[in-house]
Motif scaffolding. Sequence first.
Motif, mmCIF file in Angstrom:
data_model
loop_
_atom_site.group_PDB
_atom_site.id
_atom_site.type_symbol
_atom_site.label_atom_id
_atom_site.label_comp_id
_atom_site.label_asym_id
_atom_site.label_seq_id
_atom_site.Cartn_x
_atom_site.Cartn_y
_atom_site.Cartn_z
ATOM 1 N N ASN A 123 0.816 -1.211 0.000
ATOM 2 C CA ASN A 123 0.000 0.000 0.000
ATOM 3 C C ASN A 123 0.852 1.264 0.000
ATOM 4 N N LEU A 124 2.194 1.103 -0.042
ATOM 5 C CA LEU A 124 3.110 2.235 -0.207
ATOM 6 C C LEU A 124 3.884 2.073 -1.513
ATOM 7 N N ARG A 125 4.486 3.182 -1.940
ATOM 8 C CA ARG A 125 5.332 3.163 -3.134
ATOM 9 C C ARG A 125 6.647 3.881 -2.791
ATOM 10 N N CYS A 126 7.519 3.179 -2.063
ATOM 11 C CA CYS A 126 8.776 3.774 -1.616
ATOM 12 C C CYS A 126 9.764 3.865 -2.777
ATOM 13 N N ASP A 127 10.424 5.009 -2.886
ATOM 14 C CA ASP A 127 11.307 5.261 -4.021
ATOM 15 C C ASP A 127 12.432 4.248 -4.140
ATOM 16 N N TYR A 128 12.939 3.759 -3.017
ATOM 17 C CA TYR A 128 14.130 2.917 -3.024
ATOM 18 C C TYR A 128 13.820 1.422 -2.928
ATOM 19 N N CYS A 129 12.574 1.035 -3.039
ATOM 20 C CA CYS A 129 12.164 -0.349 -2.777
ATOM 21 C C CYS A 129 12.840 -1.337 -3.730
ATOM 22 N N PHE A 130 13.613 -2.276 -3.174
ATOM 23 C CA PHE A 130 14.292 -3.280 -4.000
ATOM 24 C C PHE A 130 13.287 -4.264 -4.589
ATOM 25 N N ALA A 131 12.090 -4.336 -3.996
ATOM 26 C CA ALA A 131 11.082 -5.312 -4.426
ATOM 27 C C ALA A 131 10.072 -4.722 -5.401
ATOM 28 N N GLU A 132 10.339 -3.535 -5.913
ATOM 29 C CA GLU A 132 9.462 -2.886 -6.897
ATOM 30 C C GLU A 132 8.031 -2.769 -6.378
ATOM 31 N N GLY A 133 7.896 -2.199 -5.189
ATOM 32 C CA GLY A 133 6.572 -2.064 -4.607
ATOM 33 C C GLY A 133 5.954 -3.380 -4.209
ATOM 34 N N GLY A 134 6.818 -4.393 -3.980
ATOM 35 C CA GLY A 134 6.346 -5.702 -3.559
ATOM 36 C C GLY A 134 6.165 -6.693 -4.684
ATOM 37 N N GLU A 135 6.310 -6.283 -5.920
ATOM 38 C CA GLU A 135 6.058 -7.179 -7.052
ATOM 39 C C GLU A 135 7.161 -8.220 -7.250
ATOM 40 N N TYR A 136 8.390 -7.899 -6.895
ATOM 41 C CA TYR A 136 9.523 -8.804 -7.090
ATOM 42 C C TYR A 136 9.620 -9.280 -8.547
ATOM 43 N N HIS A 137 9.459 -8.343 -9.457
ATOM 44 C CA HIS A 137 9.638 -8.598 -10.893
ATOM 45 C C HIS A 137 8.583 -9.554 -11.472
ATOM 46 N N ARG A 138 7.522 -9.860 -10.720
ATOM 47 C CA ARG A 138 6.599 -10.891 -11.184
ATOM 48 C C ARG A 138 5.137 -10.459 -11.138
ATOM 49 N N GLY A 139 4.855 -9.198 -10.879
ATOM 50 C CA GLY A 139 3.475 -8.755 -10.784
ATOM 51 C C GLY A 139 2.913 -8.929 -9.391
ATOM 52 N N ARG A 140 1.829 -8.250 -9.109
ATOM 53 C CA ARG A 140 1.233 -8.265 -7.780
ATOM 54 C C ARG A 140 0.449 -9.554 -7.547
ATOM 55 N N SER A 141 0.653 -10.134 -6.374
ATOM 56 C CA SER A 141 -0.042 -11.367 -6.027
ATOM 57 C C SER A 141 0.023 -11.562 -4.514
ATOM 58 N N VAL A 142 -0.813 -12.456 -4.012
ATOM 59 C CA VAL A 142 -0.783 -12.792 -2.588
ATOM 60 C C VAL A 142 -0.680 -14.302 -2.442
ATOM 61 N N MET A 143 -0.111 -14.725 -1.344
ATOM 62 C CA MET A 143 0.084 -16.149 -1.079
ATOM 63 C C MET A 143 -1.216 -16.773 -0.581
ATOM 64 N N SER A 144 -1.532 -17.950 -1.090
ATOM 65 C CA SER A 144 -2.715 -18.654 -0.625
ATOM 66 C C SER A 144 -2.430 -19.354 0.696
ATOM 67 N N GLU A 145 -3.498 -19.708 1.402
ATOM 68 C CA GLU A 145 -3.348 -20.458 2.650
ATOM 69 C C GLU A 145 -2.687 -21.808 2.381
ATOM 70 N N GLU A 146 -3.045 -22.429 1.262
ATOM 71 C CA GLU A 146 -2.457 -23.724 0.904
ATOM 72 C C GLU A 146 -0.946 -23.620 0.750
ATOM 73 N N THR A 147 -0.482 -22.566 0.079
ATOM 74 C CA THR A 147 0.959 -22.385 -0.143
ATOM 75 C C THR A 147 1.677 -22.105 1.167
ATOM 76 N N ALA A 148 1.083 -21.261 2.011
ATOM 77 C CA ALA A 148 1.704 -20.938 3.290
ATOM 78 C C ALA A 148 1.840 -22.180 4.164
ATOM 79 N N LYS A 149 0.816 -23.010 4.190
ATOM 80 C CA LYS A 149 0.885 -24.235 4.979
ATOM 81 C C LYS A 149 1.915 -25.206 4.397
ATOM 82 N N ALA A 150 1.981 -25.266 3.080
ATOM 83 C CA ALA A 150 2.987 -26.122 2.439
ATOM 84 C C ALA A 150 4.396 -25.650 2.790
ATOM 85 N N ALA A 151 4.573 -24.328 2.925
ATOM 86 C CA ALA A 151 5.876 -23.783 3.298
ATOM 87 C C ALA A 151 6.268 -24.239 4.695
#
Length: 451
Positions: A98-126
């Motif tokens: 929800n922020l857009r920091c000028d120096y963000c290494f993660a490109e506003g959280g996208e990490y070069h892959r577009g915006r997404s959120v982790m599912s509960e299934e993936t988190a539990k698998a982790a």
Amino acid sequence: MVHLIEFNGKYAALDVESGAVHAIDRDAMRVLSFMNAGKSDEQIIADLGEDVREALEEIHELIDAGLLYTEPADAEDGPKFNEPVVKALCLLVAQDCNLRCDYCFAEGGEYHRGRSVMSEETAKAALDFLVASSGNRRQLEVDFFGGEPLLNFDVVRETVAYGRELEKKHDKIFRFTLTTNAYHVTDEMIDFINREMKNVVISIDGREEVHDARRRSAGGAPTWKKVVENARRIVAGRQDKEYYIRGTYTADNLDFSNDVLAIVDLGFDQVSVEPVVLSGGDLSIRLDHVPILKHEYDVLAREILKREKQGDAFNFFHFMIDLDSGPCINKRLRGCGAGSEYLAVTADGSLYPCHQFAGNEKFRMGSVFGPEEPDAQIRSAFESTHVFSKKGCSSCWAKYYCSGGCAANAYMANGNIRVPYDVGCETEKRRLETAIAMKTYREEFDDDKEA
């Protein structure tokens, strides 16, 4: 190897291999300087005079006791490591922010892959992956990260609940932490954070004008006032649990000691303010900035000591140092364990050496869903990267404290995890020198008070 430190009219000598630190006077400082230059006892007496003979004799007593000029224990056989197991994960539960920091290494959280959120299934698998990969290690660490992890609060909450189930089933202990910009937190979130998180890291860059210049909302609005208000609400409920206010300084605020003190003056006593790492641009820290930064660390150290005497102590993360025991030898030589003991998991379940490598396909190590083990070649590359294999580290006095520096910073700066980031090296060495000198000064000050 003996490293000499001067700070605020005090002198200290660090014996690198034994870790012994000695508070010394000016005569001992002069003698050791000449010894470091390779001069013999006769030359030292001839150059400095008979007045230093007593200091010279005391130094030789320390050498004979193995507390000065100690030889490396592994000089012939090389370093010996314990077999690593995965003990920590960074879950990028929200690749969005929800922020857009000028120096963000993660490109506003996208990490070069577009915006997404982790599912509960993936988190539990982790978490299942972590338990399966942790061997006999009982205490496991999970950091909820982003982007902004609270954008996916429901999954954070369900993941913690699942972790508590796994604790009972597998006799493990999960230590959860969360890193947040605190821009949007509810009472429910705060209660949960303070109940379940061993540590919480809250991002504030210091002075209002500095923070708002770089950390604006997705819509471009300033965020400092709201973040500070919410951070105070979180910290008020922490009681004796850990927290840190974590800031970033750039080329635009090289006078960062003022930002540290601004955070403290807001009522926070656990602070970490660190230099930005960028591959270029107007905000990046350069080598010619280093003398300014060294001065700022000195200014900050003097202010910390002054406030301690006044009863207003606070902790600055980078001045916290344990000279008596410190971390285990593995951590001293390898650092954070990125790529072997510590991995990052992206929203789709992909594994990377750490969060700063997330989205870089050259470093994708596999998936928490398997079926293969994490990429052995990448893992081996990180396991074999330590202070004896990194360029210039084996001959550096700071090697057992910085562990060769951050692999991600090295890669960003030089394209090679074994070539340390030069600006990071210089700032880290000054922080260490200052921290060692401050500890020496504190002990002397305490002795004076008791007398």
